[in-house]
Design a protein around this motif. Structure first.
Motif, short mmCIF file in Angstrom:
data_model
loop_
_atom_site.label_atom_id
_atom_site.label_comp_id
_atom_site.label_asym_id
_atom_site.label_seq_id
_atom_site.Cartn_x
_atom_site.Cartn_y
_atom_site.Cartn_z
N HIS A 117 45.66 46.25 32.85
CA HIS A 117 44.25 45.57 33.40
C HIS A 117 44.24 45.05 34.75
CE1 HIS A 117 39.86 45.83 33.01
NE2 HIS A 117 39.38 44.38 33.10
N VAL A 118 43.84 44.91 35.45
CA VAL A 118 43.75 44.79 37.07
C VAL A 118 41.48 44.53 37.26
CG1 VAL A 118 44.45 45.20 39.00
CG2 VAL A 118 45.96 45.83 37.51
N ILE A 119 41.86 43.42 37.48
CA ILE A 119 40.71 42.67 38.51
C ILE A 119 41.37 42.41 38.98
CG2 ILE A 119 39.19 41.02 37.95
CD1 ILE A 119 40.05 40.59 34.96
N GLY A 120 39.96 43.04 40.30
CA GLY A 120 39.56 42.46 41.75
C GLY A 120 39.00 41.48 42.03
N ILE A 121 39.45 40.46 43.09
CA ILE A 121 38.47 39.55 43.32
C ILE A 121 38.27 39.48 44.62
CG2 ILE A 121 37.60 37.36 43.87
CD1 ILE A 121 38.22 38.03 40.11
N THR A 122 37.48 40.53 44.84
CA THR A 122 37.22 40.71 46.48
C THR A 122 35.84 40.38 46.87
OG1 THR A 122 35.37 42.68 45.88
CG2 THR A 122 38.03 43.35 46.16
N GLY A 182 51.60 42.20 28.34
CA GLY A 182 50.04 42.15 28.00
C GLY A 182 49.32 41.21 28.89
N HIS A 183 49.29 40.94 29.56
CA HIS A 183 49.26 39.70 31.10
C HIS A 183 47.99 40.62 31.22
CE1 HIS A 183 51.46 37.48 29.33
NE2 HIS A 183 51.83 37.43 30.08
N VAL A 184 45.69 40.16 31.75
CA VAL A 184 45.74 40.72 32.51
C VAL A 184 45.70 39.98 34.17
CG1 VAL A 184 43.26 40.38 33.35
CG2 VAL A 184 43.72 40.45 30.78
N VAL A 185 46.17 41.04 35.52
CA VAL A 185 46.53 41.21 36.11
C VAL A 185 45.46 40.53 37.23
CG1 VAL A 185 47.68 41.67 38.72
CG2 VAL A 185 48.68 41.33 36.07
N LEU A 186 45.15 39.01 37.59
CA LEU A 186 43.87 39.11 39.35
C LEU A 186 44.50 39.02 40.41
CD1 LEU A 186 42.83 37.40 36.76
CD2 LEU A 186 41.20 36.52 37.92
N ASN A 187 44.18 39.53 41.08
CA ASN A 187 43.74 39.35 42.59
C ASN A 187 43.54 39.93 43.97
OD1 ASN A 187 44.42 41.90 43.75
ND2 ASN A 187 45.35 42.62 41.70
N GLY A 188 43.19 39.52 44.45
CA GLY A 188 42.62 39.27 46.00
C GLY A 188 41.66 41.12 46.10
N GLY A 189 42.92 41.95 45.56
CA GLY A 189 42.39 43.84 45.49
C GLY A 189 42.02 44.71 46.66
N TYR A 190 42.92 44.09 48.07
CA TYR A 190 43.01 44.46 48.53
C TYR A 190 43.63 45.79 48.76
CZ TYR A 190 38.03 43.01 49.93
OH TYR A 190 36.97 42.73 49.74
N ILE A 191 44.65 45.08 49.99
CA ILE A 191 45.90 45.56 50.53
C ILE A 191 47.27 45.21 50.51
CG2 ILE A 191 44.79 47.32 52.01
CD1 ILE A 191 45.53 45.78 54.26
N GLY A 192 48.47 45.31 50.56
CA GLY A 192 49.26 44.80 50.63
C GLY A 192 49.67 44.12 49.70
N THR A 193 50.68 43.08 48.87
CA THR A 193 50.79 43.19 47.69
C THR A 193 49.84 43.05 46.75
OG1 THR A 193 50.99 40.25 48.45
CG2 THR A 193 52.97 41.74 48.43
N MET A 194 48.29 43.01 47.26
CA MET A 194 47.41 42.85 45.99
C MET A 194 47.09 44.69 45.58
SD MET A 194 44.77 40.87 48.21
CE MET A 194 44.77 41.36 50.17
N GLU A 195 47.68 45.35 46.57
CA GLU A 195 47.43 46.50 45.96
C GLU A 195 48.86 47.03 45.66
OE1 GLU A 195 49.06 50.31 48.00
OE2 GLU A 195 47.54 49.90 49.17
N ALA A 196 50.03 46.24 45.67
CA ALA A 196 50.78 46.79 45.31
C ALA A 196 51.43 46.04 44.03
CB ALA A 196 52.41 46.03 45.76
N VAL A 197 51.11 45.11 43.29
CA VAL A 197 50.76 44.50 41.91
C VAL A 197 49.67 45.15 41.51
CG1 VAL A 197 48.69 42.87 42.85
CG2 VAL A 197 51.06 42.21 40.85
N SER A 198 48.76 44.88 42.35
CA SER A 198 47.67 46.40 41.08
C SER A 198 47.73 47.70 40.63
CB SER A 198 46.45 46.10 42.14
OG SER A 198 45.65 44.82 42.34
N ARG A 199 48.71 48.04 41.36
CA ARG A 199 49.37 49.48 41.14
C ARG A 199 50.21 49.31 40.41
NH1 ARG A 199 52.19 53.91 45.74
NH2 ARG A 199 52.42 55.30 44.19
N GLY A 200 50.97 48.81 40.05
CA GLY A 200 52.53 48.33 38.89
C GLY A 200 51.60 47.96 37.95
N ALA A 201 50.69 47.35 37.60
CA ALA A 201 49.77 47.25 36.21
C ALA A 201 49.13 47.74 36.66
CB ALA A 201 49.14 45.12 36.20
N SER A 202 48.57 48.70 36.42
CA SER A 202 47.48 49.70 35.95
C SER A 202 48.67 51.07 36.20
CB SER A 202 46.80 50.36 37.01
OG SER A 202 46.38 51.26 36.97
#
Length: 179
Positions: free
Chosen positions: A57-62, A32-52
């Motif tokens: 809910h995934v928030i990308g800080i670009t 149930g956690h909201v995931v924030l990350n840098g929003g682009y490629i690499g581990t940011m993409e992977a963690v976004s994909r896994g959470a999504s």
């Protein structure tokens, strides 16, 4: 909780670092956690994909600085984009916008995010919150740092960092910190 995930832009799909970041995103979303990350490629993409893909809910800080430096766009798995002009604003948003942070292996950018968050907690500009560093590399770097600069980093300051050998353990540490 809002959990910021710091990590490298280098890992690609099919690599172990990408798979670990994907697993981390999935585990966080399942809890149930909201995931924030840098929003682009690499581990940011992977963690976004896994959470999504786990329904999270995934928030990308670009930021403009990154997109000017490298032709990259936000990854398709972020559900909310928070745009900043500068890299400094982006790091501040990632650090201040979370209730906890988990750092995957990474380079200078990841180290900057860890150091900024740690230092803000040291000077009490940021309330104490979990800062969990994943992987033997972080443990090795900070063991060396603490040994070489022991007089500058008393135990009280060291205690602000937690170390986990893998993402599953990091999530367990996070859950324990909520209890």
């Amino acid at each position: 909780m809002n959990v910021s995930v710091f990590g490298s832009s280098q890992p690609q799909e099919g690599e172990e670092a990408y798979a670990q970041a994907y697993t981390l995103g999935k585990l966080l979303a399942e809890r149930g956690h909201v995931v924030l990350n840098g929003g682009y490629i690499g581990t940011m993409e992977a963690v976004s994909r896994g959470a999504s893909e786990a329904g999270g809910h995934v928030i990308g800080i670009t930021c403009t600085d990154i997109e000017t430096w490298r032709p990259v766009k936000p990854n398709c798995w972020i559900k909310e984009e928070r745009r900043c002009k500068s890299l400094q604003e982006r790091i501040t948003a990632l650090v201040e916008g979370c209730n906890a942070a988990i750092a995957l292996p990474g380079g200078p950018g990841t180290l900057t995010e860890v150091a900024m968050m740690w230092n803000l907690m040291l000077v009490e500009s940021l309330h104490r919150r979990p800062l969990i560093l994943v992987g033997d590399g972080w443990q090795s770097v900070f063991d060396q740092f603490f040994t070489s600069f022991s007089c500058y980093t008393p135990a009280k300051q060291r205690d602000l960092l937690s170390f986990a050998p893998d993402v599953e353990t990091a999530v367990k540490i996070l859950e324990t910190s909520q209890a």
